[in-house]
Design a protein around this motif. Structure first.
Motif, short mmCIF file in Angstrom:
data_model
loop_
_atom_site.label_atom_id
_atom_site.label_comp_id
_atom_site.label_asym_id
_atom_site.label_seq_id
_atom_site.Cartn_x
_atom_site.Cartn_y
_atom_site.Cartn_z
N ARG A 45 -12.34 0.43 5.29
CA ARG A 45 -12.41 1.20 4.05
C ARG A 45 -11.51 2.42 4.05
NH1 ARG A 45 -18.78 0.99 2.50
NH2 ARG A 45 -18.91 -1.27 2.47
N VAL A 46 -10.98 2.77 5.23
CA VAL A 46 -10.10 3.94 5.33
C VAL A 46 -8.90 3.60 6.19
CG1 VAL A 46 -11.95 5.65 5.02
CG2 VAL A 46 -11.37 4.88 7.31
N ILE A 47 -7.84 4.38 6.03
CA ILE A 47 -6.65 4.26 6.85
C ILE A 47 -6.44 5.60 7.55
CG2 ILE A 47 -5.11 4.87 4.94
CD1 ILE A 47 -3.05 2.95 6.17
N ALA A 48 -6.13 5.56 8.83
CA ALA A 48 -5.91 6.79 9.60
C ALA A 48 -4.48 7.28 9.39
CB ALA A 48 -6.15 6.54 11.08
N VAL A 49 -4.35 8.50 8.87
CA VAL A 49 -3.04 9.12 8.65
C VAL A 49 -2.94 10.32 9.56
CG1 VAL A 49 -1.54 10.27 6.97
CG2 VAL A 49 -2.98 8.36 6.24
N ARG A 50 -1.87 10.37 10.37
CA ARG A 50 -1.68 11.46 11.33
C ARG A 50 -0.33 12.13 11.06
NH1 ARG A 50 -3.88 12.55 16.41
NH2 ARG A 50 -5.02 10.59 16.29
N LEU A 51 -0.34 13.44 10.99
CA LEU A 51 0.90 14.22 10.84
C LEU A 51 1.18 14.97 12.12
CD1 LEU A 51 0.55 15.83 7.30
CD2 LEU A 51 1.90 13.87 7.96
N GLY A 52 2.42 15.00 12.52
CA GLY A 52 2.81 15.78 13.69
C GLY A 52 2.83 15.00 14.98
N LEU A 89 0.87 -1.17 0.00
CA LEU A 89 0.00 0.00 0.00
C LEU A 89 0.90 1.22 0.00
CD1 LEU A 89 -2.87 1.26 0.29
CD2 LEU A 89 -2.40 1.33 2.74
N MET A 90 0.79 2.04 -1.02
CA MET A 90 1.56 3.28 -1.12
C MET A 90 0.66 4.43 -0.65
SD MET A 90 4.21 5.14 -1.97
CE MET A 90 5.25 4.22 -3.05
N VAL A 91 1.12 5.14 0.37
CA VAL A 91 0.40 6.32 0.87
C VAL A 91 1.28 7.52 0.58
CG1 VAL A 91 -0.68 7.43 2.86
CG2 VAL A 91 -0.67 4.93 2.69
N THR A 92 0.73 8.51 -0.10
CA THR A 92 1.47 9.72 -0.45
C THR A 92 0.73 10.93 0.09
OG1 THR A 92 0.31 9.92 -2.56
CG2 THR A 92 2.39 8.72 -2.57
N GLY A 93 1.46 12.01 0.29
CA GLY A 93 0.82 13.21 0.78
C GLY A 93 1.73 14.41 0.79
N HIS A 94 1.18 15.51 1.25
CA HIS A 94 1.91 16.77 1.40
C HIS A 94 1.78 17.22 2.85
CE1 HIS A 94 2.42 17.32 -2.92
NE2 HIS A 94 1.20 16.83 -3.04
N ARG A 95 2.82 17.85 3.35
CA ARG A 95 2.80 18.38 4.71
C ARG A 95 3.51 19.72 4.71
NH1 ARG A 95 7.03 13.98 7.33
NH2 ARG A 95 8.56 14.18 5.67
N ALA A 96 3.09 20.62 5.58
CA ALA A 96 3.68 21.95 5.67
C ALA A 96 5.09 21.91 6.23
CB ALA A 96 2.81 22.85 6.52
N ASP A 97 5.32 21.05 7.23
CA ASP A 97 6.63 20.92 7.86
C ASP A 97 7.28 19.63 7.39
OD1 ASP A 97 8.85 20.86 9.49
OD2 ASP A 97 7.73 20.62 11.36
N PRO A 109 -7.86 1.54 -1.35
CA PRO A 109 -8.34 1.04 -2.64
C PRO A 109 -9.53 0.10 -2.43
CG PRO A 109 -5.95 0.94 -2.54
CD PRO A 109 -6.42 1.32 -1.17
N ILE A 110 -10.47 0.14 -3.32
CA ILE A 110 -11.73 -0.61 -3.18
C ILE A 110 -11.46 -2.09 -2.99
CG2 ILE A 110 -13.84 -1.30 -4.39
CD1 ILE A 110 -13.79 1.47 -5.70
N GLY A 111 -12.06 -2.66 -1.94
CA GLY A 111 -11.97 -4.08 -1.67
C GLY A 111 -10.64 -4.59 -1.17
N MET A 112 -9.73 -3.69 -0.81
CA MET A 112 -8.39 -4.11 -0.42
C MET A 112 -8.39 -5.05 0.78
SD MET A 112 -5.14 -1.84 0.54
CE MET A 112 -4.43 -2.39 2.06
N LEU A 113 -9.16 -4.75 1.80
CA LEU A 113 -9.18 -5.59 3.00
C LEU A 113 -10.43 -6.45 3.08
CD1 LEU A 113 -7.73 -3.11 5.63
CD2 LEU A 113 -6.57 -4.92 4.40
N GLY A 114 -11.15 -6.57 1.98
CA GLY A 114 -12.33 -7.42 1.96
C GLY A 114 -11.95 -8.88 1.97
#
Length: 125
Positions: free
Chosen positions: A88-95, A42-50, A107-112
């Motif tokens: 259906r969701v993954i918790a992403v925390r910054l900081g 599972l690739m998780v990508t994002g943007h962060r201010a710091d 992604p649809i059905g990933m953990l089904g």
């Protein structure tokens, strides 16, 4: 009737308040499946201010690649251990622990669960 300068000042204050509220930091993250060697990750990508803000997935600190534009790759087996079946969701925390958290769709059905059909009956109408 309210004098013109007072109404204009109230309008300016309302606009300023609205723009500062929308400028609050938010987490921008996405997830997708990718190949990592012979396995799937599972690739998780994002943007962060710091660029130094720690990133956590499901309460687990992860090592990310990149600075403000970051990415992390987690094997599917690890994701299945961190989340319940049919999540259906993954918790992403910054900081860190006290940072902002967002639920990123998986992604649809990933953990089904997989269902094997013994037979499939198709009828013409």
């Amino acid at each position: 009737m309210v004098p013109f300068p007072l109404r204009l000042g109230a309008l300016a204050a309302a606009i300023l308040t609205a723009t500062t509220a929308s400028a609050a930091p938010r987490i921008d993250a996405r997830s997708r499946l990718e190949h990592c060697g012979s396995a799937t990750c599972l690739m998780v990508t994002g943007h962060r201010a710091d660029a130094t803000a720690p990133v956590m997935l499901a309460g687990h600190p992860v090592t990310v690649l990149g600075g403000r534009k970051w990415r992390v790759s987690v094997p599917i087996e690890t994701v299945r251990a961190w989340f319940p079946t049919r999540a259906r969701v993954i918790a992403v925390r910054l900081g860190g622990v006290d940072g902002e958290e967002v639920a990123v769709p998986l992604p649809i059905g990933m953990l089904g669960s997989s269902i094997e059909l013994a037979s499939l009956e198709v009828r013409a109408r």
